[in-house]
Design a protein around this motif. Structure first.
Motif, PDB file in Angstrom:
ATOM      1  N   LEU A  93      -6.335  -5.671  14.100  1.00 44.91           N
ATOM      2  CA  LEU A  93      -5.041  -6.018  13.519  1.00 44.91           C
ATOM      3  C   LEU A  93      -4.238  -6.900  14.480  1.00 44.91           C
ATOM      4  N   PRO A  94      -3.558  -7.900  13.968  1.00 44.71           N
ATOM      5  CA  PRO A  94      -2.811  -8.816  14.843  1.00 44.71           C
ATOM      6  C   PRO A  94      -1.402  -8.292  15.147  1.00 44.71           C
ATOM      7  N   PHE A  95      -1.298  -7.012  15.521  1.00 46.51           N
ATOM      8  CA  PHE A  95       0.020  -6.438  15.813  1.00 46.51           C
ATOM      9  C   PHE A  95       0.013  -5.833  17.206  1.00 46.51           C
ATOM     10  N   ASP A  96       1.224  -5.722  17.784  1.00 50.38           N
ATOM     11  CA  ASP A  96       1.347  -5.097  19.102  1.00 50.38           C
ATOM     12  C   ASP A  96       1.087  -3.605  19.004  1.00 50.38           C
ATOM     13  N   ASP A  97       0.819  -2.995  20.156  1.00 53.11           N
ATOM     14  CA  ASP A  97       0.670  -1.549  20.198  1.00 53.11           C
ATOM     15  C   ASP A  97       1.987  -0.899  19.784  1.00 53.11           C
ATOM     16  N   GLU A  98       1.887   0.260  19.171  1.00 49.74           N
ATOM     17  CA  GLU A  98       3.058   1.071  18.825  1.00 49.74           C
ATOM     18  C   GLU A  98       4.138   0.265  18.116  1.00 49.74           C
ATOM     19  N   SER A  99       3.759  -0.408  17.032  1.00 43.18           N
ATOM     20  CA  SER A  99       4.780  -1.192  16.336  1.00 43.18           C
ATOM     21  C   SER A  99       5.113  -0.650  14.948  1.00 43.18           C
ATOM     22  N   PHE A 100       4.430   0.401  14.504  1.00 44.68           N
ATOM     23  CA  PHE A 100       4.733   0.926  13.163  1.00 44.68           C
ATOM     24  C   PHE A 100       4.939   2.438  13.188  1.00 44.68           C
ATOM     25  N   ASP A 101       5.798   2.903  12.247  1.00 41.66           N
ATOM     26  CA  ASP A 101       6.014   4.343  12.108  1.00 41.66           C
ATOM     27  C   ASP A 101       4.897   4.995  11.290  1.00 41.66           C
ATOM     28  N   THR A 102       4.489   4.273  10.271  1.00 40.14           N
ATOM     29  CA  THR A 102       3.488   4.845   9.361  1.00 40.14           C
ATOM     30  C   THR A 102       2.449   3.795   9.006  1.00 40.14           C
ATOM     31  N   TYR A 103       1.283   4.298   8.616  1.00 37.70           N
ATOM     32  CA  TYR A 103       0.154   3.431   8.283  1.00 37.70           C
ATOM     33  C   TYR A 103      -0.496   4.017   7.048  1.00 37.70           C
ATOM     34  N   THR A 104      -0.692   3.205   6.026  1.00 42.94           N
ATOM     35  CA  THR A 104      -1.457   3.709   4.884  1.00 42.94           C
ATOM     36  C   THR A 104      -2.627   2.784   4.621  1.00 42.94           C
ATOM     37  N   ILE A 105      -3.666   3.363   4.122  1.00 45.69           N
ATOM     38  CA  ILE A 105      -4.793   2.577   3.617  1.00 45.69           C
ATOM     39  C   ILE A 105      -5.246   3.285   2.349  1.00 45.69           C
ATOM     40  N   SER A 106      -5.068   2.615   1.221  1.00 49.60           N
ATOM     41  CA  SER A 106      -5.383   3.302  -0.030  1.00 49.60           C
ATOM     42  C   SER A 106      -6.500   2.569  -0.755  1.00 49.60           C
ATOM     43  N   PHE A 107      -7.503   3.313  -1.117  1.00 45.83           N
ATOM     44  CA  PHE A 107      -8.705   2.794  -1.765  1.00 45.83           C
ATOM     45  C   PHE A 107      -9.236   1.594  -0.982  1.00 45.83           C
ATOM     46  N   GLY A 108      -9.204   1.688   0.329  1.00 46.91           N
ATOM     47  CA  GLY A 108      -9.658   0.556   1.115  1.00 46.91           C
ATOM     48  C   GLY A 108     -10.635   0.941   2.195  1.00 46.91           C
ATOM     49  N   ILE A 109     -10.506   2.160   2.724  1.00 51.52           N
ATOM     50  CA  ILE A 109     -11.260   2.452   3.940  1.00 51.52           C
ATOM     51  C   ILE A 109     -12.760   2.534   3.689  1.00 51.52           C
ATOM     52  N   ARG A 110     -13.150   2.814   2.462  1.00 50.87           N
ATOM     53  CA  ARG A 110     -14.591   2.889   2.208  1.00 50.87           C
ATOM     54  C   ARG A 110     -15.232   1.498   2.192  1.00 50.87           C
ATOM     55  N   ASN A 111     -14.416   0.462   2.092  1.00 48.25           N
ATOM     56  CA  ASN A 111     -14.964  -0.899   2.106  1.00 48.25           C
ATOM     57  C   ASN A 111     -15.002  -1.508   3.495  1.00 48.25           C
ATOM     58  N   VAL A 112     -14.473  -0.764   4.475  1.00 46.60           N
ATOM     59  CA  VAL A 112     -14.441  -1.271   5.841  1.00 46.60           C
ATOM     60  C   VAL A 112     -15.818  -1.084   6.470  1.00 46.60           C
ATOM     61  N   SER A 113     -16.281  -2.101   7.209  1.00 45.31           N
ATOM     62  CA  SER A 113     -17.642  -2.019   7.778  1.00 45.31           C
ATOM     63  C   SER A 113     -17.723  -0.939   8.831  1.00 45.31           C
ATOM     64  N   ASP A 114     -16.691  -0.859   9.684  1.00 47.52           N
ATOM     65  CA  ASP A 114     -16.731   0.078  10.802  1.00 47.52           C
ATOM     66  C   ASP A 114     -15.494   0.982  10.735  1.00 47.52           C
TER      67      ASP A 114
END
Lengths: 287, 328
Positions: free
Chosen positions: B204-225
């Motif tokens: 991800l092109p973001f700095d460390d510790e830049s978000f309060d929350t993270y969601t991934i919906s119906f997406g993680i099963r399509n991620v290679s790793d």
């Protein structure tokens, strides 16, 4: 109904344990296995209260190691159990200003150097903060009553109960303004069973202090009546504007008198039948 | 029924064929992948194939450097391109297809996911990965704005739109679909609160510790790793940040499972064909659901990546599961 059964189940086990402590010889023998291991676990070993699923489509699982686990993180983070306890403690300092709300937990989270999102570790949101407060008050009440045990031992049962109720209500006084919202939260359907459970624990402890050793139906009726007295007094206190809650203490006394009258009416009725001889069912009324 | 099976078999063979075509980069490992996929195709007829993943899959996941793409396995470097291809094709009809396939249930799943599990607060900085058409991202922003309004009312002050939602997707075509919807949103300061980033979930092109929350919906099963994706999620989250994942999972109820399998394996590709004109992509989506780890196993994976307080909640007896964890 399954929920209620669970509630009373806890209570029965707790009473059984007390009977053991009081040294009822027959019961003590009956409840011990041959190996000498007690059949009844100590209260601290009772499983944490959980809602029966009641065939819900939505099920929740938090796995075996989420609750109060204190394992340390390989990557240097804190364990969830510690964070929960710290958050609860810190949140209580914000309750005065923000009430029993998620905002109070958010503020506590920020204070501890977390993101506000950490408040979500409480799956049932502010209800878990309120439960923490209830538990805290109960243990403080027990502690105070323990300290005053000599004074209490010389009282009549009625006085003992009134003292316990007064001690417990005084603990609520600092947060009485925030309490209506807490009552609202705890009377929401997902929290009803849990709030009844906490009420049960409270009145059970009060009767324990009063030295109640009943093991018959009185066990139920005593707790139910006291639960009624306590909750109505609590609601009265929320609206009480008198100095140092003078009116509330009068109200507690009036409530206890009423309940005793009710109890007396019941036993009078029984005595009346007993004095006339027990009526055999159907005698004289058969058509 | 028999006819249905042969037709489904035909579709499968078609998918395998197109995979091999897509993977025709003349690399030895791809030839191995082709061999693997054809062997599997011959060894088990479609009807008798057990689509359930039997426990933690160690043997069929990491053969050399290949990952599963539907029921077949492809080279890790190829996987990303194939998935991207699938979603590029379905992007224009993605939202409508979700409604058709889930009988509109996905809206309720997402509402519950955002409203109850995530429970947004005022001023929240949120990252929605694989957010594509913005379904979840918009919901989060709406809840954040609502919380901000409530806060302003309590403080008797001006409403401050401090919360932000960043929608991130590997696929530009999906993001474009999402951007089209922004104009029609009834959310205060929607334009200002939303940002769109085309990026891979594994870097991800973001700095460390830049978000309060993270969601991934119906997406993680399509991620290679998956591990790389989770450790990136942990990196960009602030301390105390909440990771939430909405994903298809294993159905616990035996009867429901039978119905669900029949429906998803036999009906969904045809809906895909009829409405979106693309059976293969939907065949892949259905197969990838079967290949994804079950609730307990996925929970272990999340814990292994350093999240604490990991728990999950089944919706509709496990058709969909919400996993969540914290960076403590």
């Amino acid at each position: 109904m399954a929920g209620l059964a669970t509630l009373w189940g806890h209570g029965l086990r707790a009473t059984g344990r007390r009977a053991l402590e009081c040294g009822v010889p027959g019961l003590s023998r009956a409840l011990h296995l041959h190996s000498g291991t007690p059949l009844l676990p100590p209260r601290s070993a009772l499983p944490p209260f959980s809602l029966p699923t009641l065939g819900r489509v939505i099920q929740t699982s938090s796995g075996p190691n989420t609750g109060r686990s204190c394992s340390t993180d390989a990557s240097g983070g804190a364990s969830e159990g510690d964070v929960r306890q710290e958050l609860l403690r810190a949140s209580m300092t914000h309750v005065g200003k923000l009430g029993f709300t998620m905002e109070a937990i958010h503020a506590a989270g920020r204070e501890l150097g977390f993101s506000s999102a950490v408040a979500n570790v409480f799956e049932r949101k502010e209800a878990e903060l309120i439960e923490h407060f209830l538990e805290d008050c109960r243990s403080k009440m027990n502690q105070e009553l323990e300290e005053r045990s000599e004074e209490i031992a010389s009282m009549k049962i009625r006085e003992k109960i009134a003292t316990a109720v007064r001690v417990r209500l005084k603990l609520m006084a600092p947060h009485v303004e925030a309490w209506p919202r807490a009552v609202y939260v705890m009377s929401q359907p997902p929290n009803v069973a849990s709030s009844l459970y906490h009420l049960h624990l409270l009145v059970d402890d009060m009767w324990h202090v009063a030295g109640d050793k009943s093991t018959d139906l009185n066990w139920y009726s005593k707790r139910m009546l006291l639960a009624g007295v306590y909750t109505s007094s609590e609601l009265f206190m929320v609206q009480d504007s008198s100095r140092d809650f003078e009116e509330t203490w009068h109200f507690v006394d009036r409530q206890i008198s009423r309940v005793l009258k009710l109890g007396k009416a019941g036993s009078d009725l029984l005595n009346f039948f007993a004095s006339r001889g027990a009526p055999s069912p159907g005698k004289g009324t058969r058509v | 029924m028999l006819a249905g099976r042969t037709r489904a078999g035909g579709v499968l063979a078609g998918v395998a064929g197109s995979l091999v075509r897509a993977a025709d980069a003349r690399l030895p490992s791809l030839w191995a992948a082709r061999l693997l996929s054809t062997e599997a195709e011959e060894a088990t007829p479609v009807g008798s194939r057990d689509p359930r993943r039997p426990g933690p899959k160690a043997d069929d996941e990491e053969v050399g450097d290949s990952v599963s793409f539907g029921f077949s396995s492809v080279d890790r470097s190829e996987h990303k391109g194939l998935v991207k291809d699938v979603f590029e094709k379905v992007a224009p009809k993605y939202d409508a297809m979700n409604d058709f396939m889930s009988f509109f249930l996905h809206r309720h799943w997402k509402d519950r996911f955002v409203g109850i599990t995530l429970h947004p607060f005022a001023g929240q900085k949120h990252l929605d990965v694989a957010g594509g058409t913005g379904d979840v991202g918009f919901r989060v922003l709406r809840e954040i704005r609502r919380a901000e309004e409530a806060l302003a009312v309590r403080r008797n002050a001006e409403v401050e739109s401090a919360g932000e939602v960043c929608i991130c997707d590997i696929n530009g075509a999906m993001l474009e679909e999402g951007k089209k919807k922004v104009a029609g949103l009834d959310i205060r300061d929607a334009e200002r609160g939303l940002s769109w980033v085309e990026s891979d979930a594994e870097s991800l092109p973001f700095d460390d510790e830049s978000f309060d929350t993270y969601t991934i919906s119906f997406g993680i099963r399509n991620v290679s790793d998956i591990d790389a994706c989770l450790s990136e999620a942990r990196r960009v989250l602030k301390r105390g940040g909440h990771f939430c994942c909405l994903e298809f999972s294993q159905v616990n109820n035996e009867v429901l499972r039978q119905v669900y399998d029949l429906y998803s394996m036999n009906v969904i590709p045809y809906i895909g064909q009829a409405y979106a004109g693309d059976a293969h992509s939907y065949q892949y989506l259905v197969e990838s659901i079967r290949k994804f780890p079950d609730q307990e196993h996925f929970k272990e994976i999340i814990e292994a990546n350093g999240f604490r307080g990991v728990r999950y909640e089944n919706l509709l007896d496990g058709v969909v599961a919400i996993h969540s964890g914290f960076k403590l």
